[in-house]
Scaffold this motif. Structure first.
Motif, PDB file in Angstrom:
ATOM      1  N   GLY A 206       0.798  -1.218   0.000  1.00 51.69           N
ATOM      2  CA  GLY A 206       0.000   0.000   0.000  1.00 51.69           C
ATOM      3  C   GLY A 206       0.830   1.266   0.000  1.00 51.69           C
ATOM      4  O   GLY A 206       0.279   2.361  -0.153  1.00 51.69           O
ATOM      5  N   GLY A 207       2.149   1.141   0.128  1.00 51.94           N
ATOM      6  CA  GLY A 207       3.009   2.319   0.166  1.00 51.94           C
ATOM      7  C   GLY A 207       3.216   2.960  -1.190  1.00 51.94           C
ATOM      8  O   GLY A 207       3.555   4.139  -1.277  1.00 51.94           O
ATOM      9  N   ILE A 208       3.041   2.199  -2.262  1.00 52.28           N
ATOM     10  CA  ILE A 208       3.161   2.728  -3.614  1.00 52.28           C
ATOM     11  C   ILE A 208       1.992   2.198  -4.444  1.00 52.28           C
ATOM     12  O   ILE A 208       1.454   1.126  -4.171  1.00 52.28           O
ATOM     13  CB  ILE A 208       4.503   2.357  -4.280  1.00 52.28           C
ATOM     14  N   GLY A 209       1.592   2.943  -5.427  1.00 48.20           N
ATOM     15  CA  GLY A 209       0.464   2.547  -6.258  1.00 48.20           C
ATOM     16  C   GLY A 209      -0.242   3.766  -6.817  1.00 48.20           C
ATOM     17  O   GLY A 209       0.287   4.873  -6.804  1.00 48.20           O
ATOM     18  N   GLY A 210      -1.463   3.566  -7.307  1.00 49.28           N
ATOM     19  CA  GLY A 210      -2.233   4.670  -7.885  1.00 49.28           C
ATOM     20  C   GLY A 210      -3.422   4.135  -8.645  1.00 49.28           C
ATOM     21  O   GLY A 210      -3.416   2.998  -9.118  1.00 49.28           O
TER      22      GLY A 210
END
Length: 447
Positions: free
Chosen positions: A314-318
């Motif tokens: 959940g720390g990176i994404g979009g």
């Protein structure tokens, strides 16, 4: 030129039926003034209707040779039929679900392909995103999380994007950064190897870079060293041999993540999958975008598994990163590059450009240097007899070329580099025609 199986829907030749810009382009430009922010500037007020291969057709019916490819995006040519078909088919099945909510195989297949084509035989991971700037931002986050450090280093003359963070990593003040601050702290611009201007060999230039970092920042504070192996917006600057080898070695010695920003020069444009391969260096992380999906929005960060997996879930994404339609286009793009040997075709384009413009510095006193690597060339214009940048000459050349149906780009920190980014499928005949137009423009400026 190798025998290609690409079916072009537009004749691959320059044709002018009106002045450029023509009446319909002029009318659309007037409408634009009333509806679109002037901040979204245009290099040329020439409105495009369709294209194929190396040709764009404007709304007035002019067939224009495209040496810009949307700033390096359509490396495989405009409207490749295989890419268009793959995207259209995917759009009838699934347009969105968000990979981090409910995943889908296209995303996985693109990540697997990136593990295959990026340099290095170690275990890799990828994350897919939308734009080059977003890829750079996420690479910064990943490097900071992995190292626990605060400082980011980027090279002089670099361009890394237009978000707040990536503007801080971009060298030039105007127009990209002017009036948009304050920017994030702990972003440092450091000297690079620019052979035309510094006269240093690669190892010597690397020591200048390293000394600057160690004196002004401190190696132990640096999370990541970001570098375009070929600087695109900076002027097609190709650092001297040995420069990145020494920088990479120093980064490893000091626990710094070495990031190759391949957004403009990657995905086959230089005759290799990634331009860092020409320097014989394996980076820790690579950012990809532009040419990765044949014109559809997609980007990626790919790198060592232990670095990429340092970030918590959940720390990176979009929301739209790795969109199903864009990933379908990317998979088709990879297939086209391999089937048509577009790495080899990019090298053919390089050889043709060298034969046509390689001696321009000897023939034209306003040309300081010509730099060519694959389907990527920079012509640095100078005040005759000096190395002083000559932006007015560049603008005159660009205007004259566009008026004759050849679309070219500007580049360089002083707006003094003529940037050529033809597609790898562009024929030698089209290249010769385009160069003849550019030569005429140079003669007018030099006379």
């Amino acid at each position: 030129m190798a025998c290609m199986t690409i079916d072009y829907s537009v004749p691959q030749e320059r044709q002018l039926v009106t002045a450029i810009p023509g009446p319909r382009s002029l009318a659309l430009t007037e409408r634009r003034r009333r509806a679109v922010s002037r901040g979204a500037g245009n290099l040329a007020p020439v409105w495009m209707d369709h294209g194929s291969g190396g040709i764009l057709v404007d709304v007035d019916g002019n067939h224009i040779i495209d040496l810009g490819t949307g700033i390096g995006v359509t490396t495989i040519g405009h409207a490749n039929p295989d890419v268009a078909a793959a995207a259209a088919e995917q759009a009838t099945k699934l347009t969105h679900t968000l990979f981090t909510v409910t995943p889908y195989e296209n995303y996985l297949r693109v990540a697997e392909k990136l593990s295959e084509i990026t340099p290095g035989d170690f275990e890799k991971r990828s994350i897919l995103l939308n734009s080059g700037a977003e890829a750079v931002e996420n690479a910064v986050k990943i490097a900071k999380k992995y190292t626990g450090r605060r400082a980011i280093v980027a090279l002089d003359h670099a361009f890394h994007g237009r978000t707040n963070l990536t503007m801080a990593m971009t060298y030039r003040s105007a127009p990209e950064r002017l009036g948009f601050g304050p920017f994030p702290g702990e972003i440092y611009s450091v000297p690079l190897s620019y052979p035309f201007r510094d006269g240093l060999d690669g190892p010597a230039a690397a020591e200048v870079t390293i000394d600057y970092i160690e004196r002004h920042i401190g190696a132990s504070e640096v999370a990541a060293f970001f570098a375009e192996p070929v600087l695109g917006d900076g002027g097609i600057v190709i650092p001297a041999p040995g420069y990145f080898a020494r920088i990479s070695e120093w980064c490893t010695e000091n626990g710094i993540v070495f990031v190759a920003d391949e957004i403009q020069a990657g995905i086959g444009r230089t005759g290799a999958w990634y331009s860092i391969e020409h320097h014989g260096v394996v980076p820790d992380l690579i950012t990809s975008a532009k040419g990765i999906a044949g014109g559809f929005p997609l980007s990626a960060v790919t790198g060592r598994a232990e670095i990429m997996d340092a970030v918590q879930p959940g720390g990176i994404g979009g929301t739209f990163g790795g969109n199903p339609v864009s990933t379908a286009a990317a998979l088709a793009t990879f297939e086209v590059i391999e089937r048509e040997d577009l790495l080899g075709e990019a090298r053919r384009v390089e050889a043709t450009l060298r034969s046509l413009i390689g001696d321009w510095a000897e023939r034209f006193d306003i040309v300081g240097e010509v730099r060519i690597i694959g389907a990527m060339a920079g012509v640095e214009l100078v005040v005759p007899g000096t190395k002083q940048p000559h932006p007015t000459a560049l603008q005159t050349v660009i205007d004259a070329a566009i008026a004759q149906g050849v679309l070219v780009l500007d580049a360089g920190s002083w707006d003094s580099v003529l940037r050529l980014l033809p597609s790898a499928v562009m024929s030698d005949e089209l290249l010769r025609d385009a160069v003849s137009v550019l030569e005429d423009a140079l003669r007018q400026v030099a006379s």
